[in-house]
Design an enzyme around this catalytic site. Structure first.
Site, mmCIF file in Angstrom:
data_model
loop_
_atom_site.group_PDB
_atom_site.id
_atom_site.type_symbol
_atom_site.label_atom_id
_atom_site.label_comp_id
_atom_site.label_asym_id
_atom_site.label_seq_id
_atom_site.Cartn_x
_atom_site.Cartn_y
_atom_site.Cartn_z
ATOM 1 N N ASN A 159 0.868 -1.185 0.000
ATOM 2 C CA ASN A 159 0.000 0.000 0.000
ATOM 3 C C ASN A 159 0.903 1.234 0.000
ATOM 4 O O ASN A 159 1.502 1.552 1.018
ATOM 5 C CB ASN A 159 -0.879 -0.038 1.259
ATOM 6 C CG ASN A 159 -1.682 1.239 1.453
ATOM 7 O OD1 ASN A 159 -1.807 2.050 0.538
ATOM 8 N ND2 ASN A 159 -2.242 1.406 2.644
ATOM 9 N N LYS B 290 0.000 4.247 -0.256
ATOM 10 C CA LYS B 290 -0.661 5.426 0.336
ATOM 11 C C LYS B 290 -0.468 6.643 -0.590
ATOM 12 O O LYS B 290 -0.461 6.479 -1.799
ATOM 13 C CB LYS B 290 -0.142 5.666 1.752
ATOM 14 C CG LYS B 290 -0.148 4.396 2.598
ATOM 15 C CD LYS B 290 0.126 4.650 4.042
ATOM 16 C CE LYS B 290 0.240 3.326 4.769
ATOM 17 N NZ LYS B 290 0.269 3.460 6.199
ATOM 18 N N HIS C 142 -9.309 0.872 5.321
ATOM 19 C CA HIS C 142 -8.006 1.063 5.983
ATOM 20 C C HIS C 142 -8.197 2.013 7.156
ATOM 21 O O HIS C 142 -8.996 2.944 7.097
ATOM 22 C CB HIS C 142 -6.997 1.640 4.985
ATOM 23 C CG HIS C 142 -5.594 1.641 5.502
ATOM 24 N ND1 HIS C 142 -5.143 2.571 6.403
ATOM 25 C CD2 HIS C 142 -4.554 0.811 5.262
ATOM 26 C CE1 HIS C 142 -3.872 2.307 6.695
ATOM 27 N NE2 HIS C 142 -3.492 1.251 6.012
ATOM 28 N N GLU D 123 -6.559 4.403 8.201
ATOM 29 C CA GLU D 123 -6.354 5.829 7.896
ATOM 30 C C GLU D 123 -7.599 6.443 7.254
ATOM 31 O O GLU D 123 -7.914 7.606 7.492
ATOM 32 C CB GLU D 123 -5.107 5.994 7.010
ATOM 33 C CG GLU D 123 -3.837 5.739 7.812
ATOM 34 C CD GLU D 123 -2.630 5.283 7.002
ATOM 35 O OE1 GLU D 123 -2.656 5.358 5.763
ATOM 36 O OE2 GLU D 123 -1.651 4.847 7.646
ATOM 37 N N GLU E 284 -5.096 -5.440 10.743
ATOM 38 C CA GLU E 284 -4.114 -4.375 10.905
ATOM 39 C C GLU E 284 -4.347 -3.645 12.224
ATOM 40 O O GLU E 284 -5.157 -2.697 12.277
ATOM 41 C CB GLU E 284 -4.250 -3.371 9.760
ATOM 42 C CG GLU E 284 -3.943 -3.946 8.400
ATOM 43 C CD GLU E 284 -3.324 -2.909 7.492
ATOM 44 O OE1 GLU E 284 -2.222 -3.137 7.010
ATOM 45 O OE2 GLU E 284 -3.933 -1.835 7.297
ATOM 46 N N GLY F 102 2.759 1.840 10.763
ATOM 47 C CA GLY F 102 3.728 2.928 10.604
ATOM 48 C C GLY F 102 4.452 3.298 11.887
ATOM 49 O O GLY F 102 5.116 4.332 11.945
ATOM 50 N N SER G 256 3.733 -2.578 10.286
ATOM 51 C CA SER G 256 5.195 -2.584 10.491
ATOM 52 C C SER G 256 5.865 -3.893 10.082
ATOM 53 O O SER G 256 6.836 -4.318 10.714
ATOM 54 C CB SER G 256 5.531 -2.218 11.940
ATOM 55 O OG SER G 256 5.104 -0.878 12.219
HETATM 56 C C1 PEP Z 1 -0.575 -0.088 6.198
HETATM 57 O O1 PEP Z 1 -0.659 1.090 5.957
HETATM 58 O O2 PEP Z 1 -1.477 -0.845 5.851
HETATM 59 C C2 PEP Z 1 0.599 -0.569 6.911
HETATM 60 C C3 PEP Z 1 0.576 -1.789 7.381
HETATM 61 O O3 PEP Z 1 1.642 0.308 7.058
HETATM 62 P P1 PEP Z 1 3.101 -0.036 7.623
HETATM 63 O O4 PEP Z 1 3.550 -1.317 6.957
HETATM 64 O O5 PEP Z 1 3.939 1.124 7.223
HETATM 65 O O6 PEP Z 1 2.967 -0.195 9.096
#
Ligand code: PEP
Length: 246
Positions: free
Chosen positions: A9, A11, A90, A92, A160, A166, A206
């Site tokens: 992703n 973003k 998601h 976000e 998630e 992040g 992460s």
């Molecule tokens: C995500 O945005 O779905 C995500 C898992 O981000 P990151 O891998 O940067 O934690």
């Protein structure tokens, strides 16, 4: 055998020059796991034209097929640009745009109508985890965000934890195992064993080269949804290779 999926992703990152990363992923993407990149919508058509062994997806879609929705994109438009997947719900988008479970379900129905596979994201906040509410929250999100009619072809679920996205913080493998087992049993209860046992369930939060193999060894983890470490092929390819080897 469930299909394995490594999904990146991007973003709101990347302009045309970033698509060079797709070439560098081709070798890793030729293995058994499916590999997906969800770039910003502005890059979907160009990415699709040079995708090779990669699948390309969107990061959101509107519930309607077309109409007066300035700035939005329909699932049909994503499909027309070459996408085969779309990330929905998601954290976000839930936080920045107030997306509810009901809206996520409606978007998923729109995605299915357009022939896209939905990647439906669920996950608890740190407060919810510390309050012992993780499985309740995941259960409620799954029940209300995943529509009836879900199949292994039209849906991927991504667990998630919001606090892991992040942040560099990762749940223990026991915590991941607990939630993935819960997701699998909830899907089986609702959709029956033959459908639900084939639905891929990804972990996201992460994931990086250094922890990927350990995470992929957890039961019921069928791949990863990766943010930061998907932007550079040199970071993402080792994650894909770890999934190919799992
Ligand atoms: C995500 O945005 O779905 C995500 C898992 O981000 P990151 O891998 O940067 O934690």
């Amino acid at each position: 055998m469930r299909r394995k999926l490594a999904a990146g992703n991007w973003k709101m990152n990347g302009v045309t020059a970033a698509l060079g990363e797709l070439d560098a992923l081709q070798e890793a993407a030729s293995g058994p796991a499916d590999v997906l990149i969800c770039p910003p919508a502005t890059l979907i058509a160009t990415a699709s034209a040079k995708a090779g062994d990669l699948a390309i997806g969107g990061q959101d879609c509107h519930t309607a097929r077309s109409g007066a929705h300035t700035g939005d994109l329909s699932a049909e438009m994503l499909k027309d640009a070459g996408a085969t997947y779309v990330i929905l719900g998601h954290s976000e988008r839930r936080a920045d745009h107030g997306e509810t479970d009901a809206l996520v379900a409606e978007k998923s129905r729109a995605a299915w109508s357009a022939g896209l596979t939905s990647i439906i994201c669920v996950g608890e906040t740190l407060d919810e985890r510390e309050g012992g509410k993780t499985l309740d929250i995941i259960g409620m999100q799954l029940a209300a965000s995943v529509p009836d009619g879900c199949t292994a072809e039209n849906t991927v679920v991504a667990y998630e934890p919001v606090w892991a996205i992040g942040t560099g913080k990762v749940p223990t493998t026991a915590q991941i195992a607990e939630v993935h087992a819960f997701i699998r049993s909830s899907l089986i209860q609702r959709f029956g064993n033959s459908v639900a046992s084939a639905i891929p369930v990804l972990y996201g939060g992460s994931v990086k080269a250094a922890n990927a193999a350990e995470i992929f060894a957890v039961d019921d983890v069928d791949g990863a949804l990766v943010g930061g470490a998907s932007l550079k092929a040199s970071d993402f390819a080792p994650i894909v290779r770890a999934l190919n080897a799992a």
